[in-house]
Design an enzyme around this catalytic site. Sequence first.
Site, short mmCIF file in Angstrom:
data_model
loop_
_atom_site.label_atom_id
_atom_site.label_comp_id
_atom_site.label_asym_id
_atom_site.label_seq_id
_atom_site.Cartn_x
_atom_site.Cartn_y
_atom_site.Cartn_z
CG HIS A 296 -4.60 8.55 -9.17
ND1 HIS A 296 -3.17 7.51 -9.44
CD2 HIS A 296 -5.12 7.11 -8.06
CE1 HIS A 296 -3.37 6.90 -9.09
NE2 HIS A 296 -3.12 6.73 -7.84
CG ASN B 286 -1.83 3.14 -7.87
OD1 ASN B 286 -1.89 4.04 -8.22
ND2 ASN B 286 -2.81 3.92 -7.26
CB CYS C 39 -2.30 8.50 -5.71
SG CYS C 39 -1.98 6.94 -5.46
N1 ACO Z 1 -7.31 -11.92 -5.12
C1 ACO Z 1 -8.27 -12.42 -4.96
N2 ACO Z 1 -9.13 -12.39 -3.48
C2 ACO Z 1 -8.24 -11.28 -3.63
C3 ACO Z 1 -7.46 -10.15 -3.13
C4 ACO Z 1 -6.96 -10.60 -4.64
N3 ACO Z 1 -5.82 -10.05 -5.48
N4 ACO Z 1 -7.70 -9.06 -2.65
C5 ACO Z 1 -8.84 -9.64 -2.11
N5 ACO Z 1 -9.66 -10.73 -2.22
C6 ACO Z 1 -10.55 -11.35 -1.36
C7 ACO Z 1 -10.91 -10.95 -0.48
O1 ACO Z 1 -9.31 -11.49 0.69
C8 ACO Z 1 -12.32 -11.36 0.03
O2 ACO Z 1 -12.13 -12.25 0.30
P1 ACO Z 1 -13.25 -12.60 0.96
O3 ACO Z 1 -14.96 -12.68 0.72
O4 ACO Z 1 -13.14 -14.11 1.39
O5 ACO Z 1 -13.09 -11.86 2.66
C9 ACO Z 1 -12.40 -10.63 -1.51
O6 ACO Z 1 -11.85 -10.70 -2.17
C10 ACO Z 1 -13.14 -9.18 -1.22
O7 ACO Z 1 -12.47 -8.71 -0.92
P2 ACO Z 1 -12.74 -6.66 -0.61
O8 ACO Z 1 -12.02 -6.30 0.07
O9 ACO Z 1 -14.25 -6.58 -0.27
O10 ACO Z 1 -12.77 -6.53 -1.88
P3 ACO Z 1 -13.25 -5.55 -2.84
O11 ACO Z 1 -14.52 -5.48 -3.95
O12 ACO Z 1 -13.23 -4.22 -2.08
O13 ACO Z 1 -11.90 -4.54 -3.98
C11 ACO Z 1 -9.62 -3.62 -4.18
C12 ACO Z 1 -10.14 -4.55 -2.99
C13 ACO Z 1 -9.47 -4.19 -5.40
C14 ACO Z 1 -8.63 -2.62 -3.40
C15 ACO Z 1 -11.16 -2.11 -3.73
O14 ACO Z 1 -11.32 -1.98 -2.54
C16 ACO Z 1 -10.01 -0.46 -4.31
O15 ACO Z 1 -9.95 -0.94 -5.45
N6 ACO Z 1 -9.81 0.40 -3.61
C17 ACO Z 1 -9.11 1.27 -3.46
C18 ACO Z 1 -8.30 1.36 -3.52
C19 ACO Z 1 -7.20 2.08 -4.03
O16 ACO Z 1 -7.83 3.16 -5.48
N7 ACO Z 1 -6.05 2.73 -3.60
C20 ACO Z 1 -5.54 3.63 -4.83
C21 ACO Z 1 -6.16 5.09 -4.37
S1 ACO Z 1 -4.43 5.79 -4.74
C22 ACO Z 1 -2.94 6.37 -3.66
O17 ACO Z 1 -3.28 6.65 -2.72
C23 ACO Z 1 -2.47 4.70 -3.55
#
Ligand code: ACO
Length: 332
Positions: free
Chosen positions: A259, A289, A126
């Site tokens: 990004h 993304n 990214c």
């Molecule tokens: N739908 C519903 N529930 C979900 C989903 C979904 N799609 N995905 C996860 N959950 C649930 C999990 O299972 C968890 O449930 P639990 O509490 O019962 O265990 C709950 O939601 C919370 O999960 P978390 O992983 O703690 O959620 P978080 O608030 O951290 O959000 C996310 C997850 C959106 C992925 C976040 O961590 C994030 O944005 N991270 C950065 C990701 C990113 O930007 N990646 C790209 C980087 S650039 C590159 O090089 C690709």
Amino acid sequence: MTPHTPAIPRYSRIVGTGSMLPPRRVTNADLAADLARRGIDTSDEWIVARTGIHARHFAEPGVPASDLAVVAARHALEAAGCGPEGIDLIIVATSTPDMVFPSTACIVQAKLGIQGCPAFDVQAVCSGFVYALTVADAMIRAGSASRALVIGAEVFSRLLDFNDRTTCVLFGDGAGAVVLEASECPGLLATDLHADGRHVGILCVPGHVSGGQVSGHPLLQMDGQAVFKLAVGVLEQAARRVLAKAGREESDIDWLIPHQANIRIMQGTARKLRMPLDKLIVTVDEHGNTSAASIPLALDVALRSGRVQRGDTLLLEGVGGGFTWGAVLLDL
Ligand code: ACO
């Protein structure tokens, strides 16, 4: 003796932008319905609240990254008022190349009908577009090129595990391109690139081709919370470093184009830079993304909509797998 002629400073400047989104728009509701058929639960509410994403575009099966790249490049060339024959460098940032080799840049070169100029891919996930722009800027300033096509192009949907709701809702496909030209005045004011390979495992597609087979896991894996924490910190550092290199202040930035991964990371970065959120260009809501394509896509959309204008000062920031990150400060 030949009279001493002072060297004319050589910089690079963006003179045209273009982009391409595949026609198939997939809303969160569409995706949730598709995942429900696999017994996986997600919702528009969860995706919007955690990421800011409402929809993304997916390329049809068989459409390679180079097809998206070529359309974006043609739009950028048109905006720059030059033909493909005027290009003497092509760099494509992608993690979803058409083939293992040759590079997608060579395939784009052939599709544009250009011969002879250097063409290569940059793999920084990214951060790829910020890396590619920095390399093109350095080559232009060194006199190795005069007019470069710098492209970010991805079909990230091909890498997604649609049984993993924590990642498959985040990404989309698309391409963005700029024409970067030699100029007597900047243009690009400062660039700053970094990587820390200790974090390879938090965001990766850990498969490879070996003996005619895919070996390892060929789909995206991510520790979302680890990525989140690292991203906000390094984006602030990179922003401060390019500002210091260019002798500019936070208040000089007209638009922050980071990004487009997650609205919460983007807003967190803007807050750390004490920038009002209305100076943040947001396309993650409609694009998801798109990895290396996200910054040039956002730039093109913002420029064509009239929000970003010629003469504005822009801060572009990338962050992604590797872990890689970087920033480019520029006058448009
Ligand atoms: N739908 C519903 N529930 C979900 C989903 C979904 N799609 N995905 C996860 N959950 C649930 C999990 O299972 C968890 O449930 P639990 O509490 O019962 O265990 C709950 O939601 C919370 O999960 P978390 O992983 O703690 O959620 P978080 O608030 O951290 O959000 C996310 C997850 C959106 C992925 C976040 O961590 C994030 O944005 N991270 C950065 C990701 C990113 O930007 N990646 C790209 C980087 S650039 C590159 O090089 C690709």
